[in-house]
Design a protein around this motif. Structure first.
Motif, short mmCIF file in Angstrom:
data_model
loop_
_atom_site.label_atom_id
_atom_site.label_comp_id
_atom_site.label_asym_id
_atom_site.label_seq_id
_atom_site.Cartn_x
_atom_site.Cartn_y
_atom_site.Cartn_z
N MET A 1 0.85 -1.20 0.21
CA MET A 1 0.00 -0.04 0.09
C MET A 1 0.76 1.25 0.07
SD MET A 1 -2.99 1.50 2.82
CE MET A 1 -3.61 2.73 2.60
N LYS A 2 0.45 2.26 -0.83
CA LYS A 2 1.28 3.44 -0.76
C LYS A 2 0.74 4.52 -0.01
CE LYS A 2 3.34 7.15 -3.89
NZ LYS A 2 3.74 7.42 -5.33
N TYR A 3 1.20 5.15 0.77
CA TYR A 3 0.67 6.18 1.75
C TYR A 3 1.15 7.57 1.16
CZ TYR A 3 0.78 2.06 4.95
OH TYR A 3 0.76 0.67 5.50
N LYS A 4 0.26 8.39 1.37
CA LYS A 4 0.52 9.81 1.01
C LYS A 4 2.11 10.35 1.71
CE LYS A 4 -1.31 14.41 0.38
NZ LYS A 4 -2.17 15.20 0.68
N THR A 5 1.96 10.15 2.78
CA THR A 5 2.92 10.63 3.67
C THR A 5 3.38 9.95 4.70
OG1 THR A 5 2.33 13.16 3.37
CG2 THR A 5 4.01 12.48 4.73
N ILE A 6 4.72 9.53 4.81
CA ILE A 6 5.11 9.07 6.18
C ILE A 6 6.03 9.82 6.89
CG2 ILE A 6 6.77 7.00 6.89
CD1 ILE A 6 5.86 5.44 4.20
N THR A 7 5.73 9.98 8.33
CA THR A 7 6.43 10.76 9.09
C THR A 7 7.20 9.79 10.14
OG1 THR A 7 4.59 11.06 10.71
CG2 THR A 7 4.76 12.37 8.75
N ILE A 8 8.22 10.31 10.34
CA ILE A 8 9.25 9.97 11.39
C ILE A 8 9.60 10.76 12.44
CG2 ILE A 8 11.34 8.42 11.73
CD1 ILE A 8 11.27 7.95 8.70
N ASP A 9 9.52 10.41 13.68
CA ASP A 9 10.04 10.99 15.10
C ASP A 9 11.17 10.51 15.30
OD1 ASP A 9 9.70 12.99 17.02
OD2 ASP A 9 8.93 11.40 18.17
N LEU A 10 12.27 11.36 14.96
CA LEU A 10 13.48 10.67 15.32
C LEU A 10 14.03 10.67 16.64
CD1 LEU A 10 15.45 12.76 12.46
CD2 LEU A 10 14.65 10.09 12.42
N ALA A 11 15.07 9.69 17.38
CA ALA A 11 15.44 9.76 18.25
C ALA A 11 16.80 9.00 18.17
CB ALA A 11 14.59 8.75 19.18
N PRO A 46 7.77 4.35 -3.04
CA PRO A 46 8.24 5.79 -3.16
C PRO A 46 7.03 6.81 -2.64
CG PRO A 46 9.16 4.71 -4.77
CD PRO A 46 8.15 3.45 -4.19
N THR A 47 7.29 7.51 -1.76
CA THR A 47 6.45 8.43 -1.14
C THR A 47 7.02 9.68 -0.59
OG1 THR A 47 4.37 8.96 0.06
CG2 THR A 47 5.95 7.28 1.33
N THR A 48 6.34 10.70 0.33
CA THR A 48 6.93 11.78 0.70
C THR A 48 7.31 11.31 2.23
OG1 THR A 48 5.76 13.35 -0.50
CG2 THR A 48 6.57 14.36 1.45
N VAL A 49 8.34 11.52 2.71
CA VAL A 49 8.81 11.24 3.98
C VAL A 49 9.20 12.66 4.62
CG1 VAL A 49 10.47 9.95 5.65
CG2 VAL A 49 9.59 8.89 3.44
#
Length: 343
Positions: A1-11, A46-49
């Motif tokens: 499945m392709k997501y519009k945006t994937i966000t990552i909270d870094l640590a 491939p998507t926006t990260v």
């Protein structure tokens, strides 16, 4: 499945990844260990990260971009207002997704390894300069207790310390202490010269660096710092945006018919702003002896405004000029043009 945006909270070791659809509805929001992040992103289409521009974000941005994703970094202060509920990784990751959809958000460009190397040299140099000043002040303070006082300045300090070492009227303990001071001070100077040599080589090998060096008030330190931070200024749409990002524009407080302008906002990169103002100070101090349009403008302004106010105004003008010349890939011309005098 392709997501519009994937966000990552870094640590450091545990990350929070959140995927949203076209309606910004969460499709997943889960924790990932450090060694799982790249494998997880490799499995996604491939998507926006989107990540916050914080600790290690440029490294992860480069690594994830290699997998074919479009990586964007968002300033952390723009994410905070979107956090709902308690402060935790789950809510932070979703807040990044919401903030990234705002129309006027300006994203941070992912730095290359070379840019980060130059930025690291600047951070190390900044620390060494502080250490050098601290050592100088400490040496002067300690030696004053023994009646040793010498004028301000680098050469006076070296001569003063050397004079104590060569003077038999001082004890061996004091002389040994001063030998250690002098050795540490000279080692710091050697490291500073080595860093400045590397920065000079970086600027001379870069056409944009030569463009920056052609601008009054911009030397090797400023040119290399600007290139490491903004490259060719492609993250900004116009010169005003760059000046605003540097925090060189006035604060505004307006409501109804009331409109008050205050001091500069001091937003953005503090180091770049400081260096640019220092360069402007040097330009203003010798402006009366120059005939180029920028110096003439600074001289006229100096007749009615305090020195520091003029320096900040010139730094603002320099910021706009820097963006224009980097974008056009043209060197500064001394002859009067519309570039340096335009608003």
């Amino acid at each position: 499945m392709k997501y519009k945006t994937i966000t990552i909270d870094l640590a450091k070791n545990v990350f929070q990844a959140c995927g949203v659809n076209e309606y910004i509805k969460p499709q997943f929001n889960k924790k990932l260990k450090r060694n799982e992040l790249i494998d997880f992103m490799r499995q996604q289409l491939p998507t926006t990260v989107v990540m916050e521009a914080c600790y290690s974000s440029h490294y992860w941005g480069r690594e994830i971009a290699k997998l074919g994703h479009d990586v964007k970094l968002i300033p952390a202060q723009h994410v905070t207002p979107f956090v709902r509920g308690n402060k935790n990784d789950h809510n932070d990751a979703f807040a990044i997704a919401e903030a990234s959809q705002r129309a006027h958000i300006r994203f941070v460009s992912v730095k290359s390894e070379h840019q980060q190397e130059i930025s690291c040299l600047h951070r190390i140099r900044e620390r060494l300069v502080k250490n050098k000043t601290a050592m100088s002040n400490q040496a002067r303070g300690l030696l004053s207790e023994f009646g040793v006082v010498f004028p301000c300045g680098h050469k006076a300090l070296l001569n003063g310390l050397t004079g104590v070492i060569d003077n038999p009227q001082y004890s061996h303990r004091l002389q040994n202490m001063v030998i250690g001071m002098l050795s540490e001070y000279e080692m710091t100077l050697k490291r500073l010269k080595g860093i400045e040599k590397q920065l000079n080589e970086f600027v001379e090998q870069n056409e944009s660096g030569k463009i920056l060096r052609s601008i009054p008030g911009i030397g090797v330190i400023n040119a290399s710092a600007l290139l490491a931070s903004i490259d060719k200024g492609q993250a900004f749409n116009n010169p005003k945006e760059f000046a605003v990002w540097l925090g060189l524009t006035p604060k505004q407080h307006a409501s109804g018919n009331m409109n008050k302008m205050g001091g500069i906002t001091k937003r953005g990169d503090r180091y770049l702003r400081k260096q640019l103002i220092h360069g402007a100070r040097a330009l203003v101090s010798r402006a009366a002896k120059s005939t180029d349009p920028l110096s003439v403008w600074a001289t006229k302004l100096r007749a009615t405004k305090p020195f520091n106010v003029v320096a900040v105004a010139v730094a603002h003008r320099l910021a706009r000029l820097i963006w224009i010349l980097l974008t056009r890939q043209e060197r500064y011309r001394v002859a009067p043009t519309s570039i340096e005098m335009s608003d």
